[in-house]
Design an enzyme around this catalytic site. Structure first.
Site, PDB file in Angstrom:
ATOM      1  CB  CYS A   1      52.595  16.783  51.259  1.00 51.56           C
ATOM      2  SG  CYS A   1      54.240  16.591  50.535  1.00 51.56           S
TER       3      CYS A   1
ATOM      4  CB  CYS B   1      56.506   9.877  49.223  1.00 55.38           C
ATOM      5  SG  CYS B   1      54.802   9.998  49.807  1.00 55.38           S
TER       6      CYS B   1
END
Length: 262
Positions: free
Chosen positions: A74, A199
């Site tokens: 991430c 994201c």
């Protein structure tokens, strides 16, 4: 049991972070993590991260999606984790930490921008008129127009659960080119199973597709629902990129304790 947590966000991508240097939270189950991340019955977050001790590194980042399952890299989480490490008193000119996809470097500049070095990308696949690549997490990139009015949840859900991707899942990015070096990105994330405000690995994947220099240095500005990011990278040749940096703001939102059933 009471768990001390810290809430951080990077361009609206939000995370519960726990200091696990003493290994006291290794017991957390998928159901407990899912409960903590629940926006109605828990703290609420796109994911949960543990900061662990790791020999040879400033720390290790362990990341779980909101569904409670350990996940792939991430990017915004890595930037938030770096700021969390700084707030814990781990001060470095350049951080070196370990994540699920390998070693990463990170820096915090005097303006508070956190820059995270991502893994090199060596493979780019065409899928019909779209693209698939792995920037630490697998991403589907689709170039569109009228992105502001798109139903990202509906279209992203359809692609993520299509027969080609249903089993392993994929993150779906919709990208609109604004200028040679500016794009807008909206992302449907697997594991969250919804559109997120930003994201990190997704905007990196999108920026690599939207290069403006055929070879050498590129810098692409990215607008997300949660704010602006900048992606710097070197395009070596078709489908091959290195020296990739994800750059943008992050902040601590609040801290507290959460009672969890053992």
């Amino acid at each position: 049991m009471q768990i001390q947590f810290y809430k951080y966000q990077g361009t609206g991508n939000d995370f519960v972070i726990i200091d696990n240097r003493n290994n006291e939270y290794n017991f957390l189950s998928a159901e407990q993590i899912r409960r903590i991340c629940d926006r109605r019955f828990g703290v609420g977050a796109d994911g949960l991260m543990l900061l662990n001790e790791k020999t040879g590194y400033d720390f290790e980042m362990k990341y779980y999606n909101a569904d409670g399952k350990e996940s792939s890299m991430c990017g915004n989480g890595g930037r938030c984790m770096t700021l969390f490490a700084y707030h814990l008193g781990i001060h470095r000119d350049k951080y070196k930490f370990l994540a699920v996809d390998g070693e990463h470097e990170a820096e915090i500049d005097t303006d508070g921008i956190i820059s995270l070095k991502m893994k090199d990308v060596k493979t780019l696949k065409k899928f019909h008129s779209d693209f698939i690549l792995d920037t630490g997490s697998p991403h589907y990139v689709k170039l569109v127009s009228g992105i502001t009015d798109m139903d990202v949840y509906k279209k992203g859900h359809e692609l993520r659960y299509s027969k080609d991707f249903e089993e392993e899942g994929i993150n779906v990015n919709f990208v609109e080119q604004v200028d040679d070096d500016k794009i807008i990105v909206r992302t449907y994330e697997r594991g969250v199973e919804d559109e997120t405000y930003s994201c990190g690995t997704g905007v990196v994947a999108s920026a690599l597709i939207c290069f403006h220099n055929e070879n050498g240095f590129n810098e692409v500005g990215v607008k997300t629902l949660g704010g602006n990011l900048s992606i710097e990278f070197n395009r070596v040749e078709e489908g091959v990129y290195n020296d990739i940096w994800l750059c943008g703001p992050a902040e601590k939102v609040f801290e507290g304790s959460f009672e969890i059933k053992e």
